[in-house]
Design a protein around this motif. Structure first.
Motif, PDB file in Angstrom:
ATOM      1  N   ALA A 185      -8.959  -1.267   3.326  1.00  0.00           N
ATOM      2  CA  ALA A 185      -8.462  -1.090   4.089  1.00  0.00           C
ATOM      3  C   ALA A 185      -9.320  -1.618   5.302  1.00  0.00           C
ATOM      4  CB  ALA A 185      -8.036  -0.135   4.019  1.00  0.00           C
ATOM      5  N   ILE A 200       1.077  -1.062   0.099  1.00  0.00           N
ATOM      6  CA  ILE A 200       0.449  -0.087  -0.006  1.00  0.00           C
ATOM      7  C   ILE A 200       0.802   1.150  -0.246  1.00  0.00           C
ATOM      8  CG2 ILE A 200      -1.703   1.490   1.206  1.00  0.00           C
ATOM      9  CD1 ILE A 200      -2.684  -0.862   2.010  1.00  0.00           C
ATOM     10  N   ALA A 234      -7.028   5.811   3.586  1.00  0.00           N
ATOM     11  CA  ALA A 234      -6.518   5.444   4.492  1.00  0.00           C
ATOM     12  C   ALA A 234      -6.136   5.774   5.516  1.00  0.00           C
ATOM     13  CB  ALA A 234      -5.474   4.857   3.739  1.00  0.00           C
TER      14      ALA A 234
END
Length: 317
Positions: free
Chosen positions: A247, A166, A178
């Motif tokens: 996420a 990520i 995120a």
């Protein structure tokens, strides 16, 4: 604010819709300047701000009991007060451990975000200021874990490697989505913690510092995510919906390391099951995420597969 751009619009071109939406956003440099001013007035050095030499106080919690994963479960009702407090110590250490992991990822996302920008802009200067904040926070969390006498609780190898991916490939709106996921739920919990006199003074001090400084980080991320979602092409907007939902799923699983239960003398499998099935726990997690999920819905991120992933995470009803 509606950010969706559809081909059905007959009163404005796509470019005009974008410009209208951008007009509702705060100017990027003005936001950064205000955040820099706030940082100058309200930043803390945990090494000197907190009393690290003070002993822990007997009978005090390390996290409010109502926020613990097993609160009001059958296992909880069988536990002694000492065992419940011990659980709070290990869950606080687990949260601090995931906080350090997340903030290390965040610092790398921020450096990627500003890499191609004007290095003298207020926006870049604030990003560097936030990175400095996160460095202090990570050290503060690590020192709190050590002071409590609990072990560290690293995320699973799979999640550790997922984080590696990520932080390397995340698109800009995905990075800020995120970021908010990691910041806002913990921020809500910490806002319940620092005024709670049942909690260890050191933990209250740590959460107070984090809440004050994290408010600026949330503002920065929200404004930038709004801006990015207005300009994002359709493929990137959809990718951000899916990546933020995934996420959320990972975050909800990693929130409390199951080893916590083993270390306080509980049956790990049964504790995981009861925490997962706890209606109180679901309510706490959804309440903690509500401000964030409302915001993500407002800017068009709670749709389709992304929304279904959020529901499966347990953070959205």
């Amino acid at each position: 604010m509606t950010t969706a751009i559809t081909k059905a619009s007959t009163t404005a071109t796509e470019e005009e819709v974008i410009q209208d939406a951008l007009g509702l956003l705060k100017d990027r440099e003005q936001v950064a300047e205000r955040l820099l001013e706030s940082s100058a007035k309200h930043s803390f050095d945990p090494d000197t701000e907190l009393d690290w030499d003070a002993p822990l106080e007997d009978g005090k919690w390390f996290w409010p009991p109502e926020l613990l994963s097993l609160y009001d479960t059958p296992l909880w009702r069988k536990m002694s007060d000492d065992q419940r407090i011990e659980l709070s110590k290990h869950e606080a250490a687990s949260l601090a451990s995931i906080g350090i992991w997340f903030e290390i990822i965040l610092m790398q996302l921020l450096t990627r975000h500003i890499y191609d920008m004007s290095l003298t802009s207020a926006h870049v200067r604030y990003a560097l200021t936030e990175i400095a904040d996160e460095c202090r926070h990570s050290k503060m969390f690590a020192r709190m874990i050590t002071h409590s006498g609990a072990p560290t609780y690293p995320v699973s190898r799979a999640h550790h490697n997922l984080g590696r991916i990520i932080k390397t490939i995340s698109t800009t709106p995905g990075s800020f989505a995120a970021t908010l996921l990691g910041e806002e739920i913990l921020d809500w919990m910490q806002r319940q913690t620092f005024p709670d006199e049942r909690v260890q003074p050191l933990v209250r001090g740590v959460t107070r510092i984090h809440v004050v400084e994290e408010a600026r980080h949330v503002r920065y991320a929200r404004e930038e995510l709004r801006r990015q979602m207005v300009k994002a092409p359709r493929w990137e907007a959809e990718l951000t919906r899916v990546s933020s939902g995934e996420a959320a799923r990972v975050f909800s699983i990693a929130f409390v390391n199951p080893q916590v239960y083993t270390n306080v003398g509980l049956d790990r499998t049964e504790a995981v099951r009861q925490a997962r099935d706890s209606a109180h726990r679901r309510d706490v997690m959804r309440l903690g995420a509500k401000r964030l999920t409302d915001f993500l819905d407002e800017i068009g991120l709670m749709r389709g597969l992304g929304r279904r992933l959020w529901v499966s995470s347990g953070l959205l009803a």
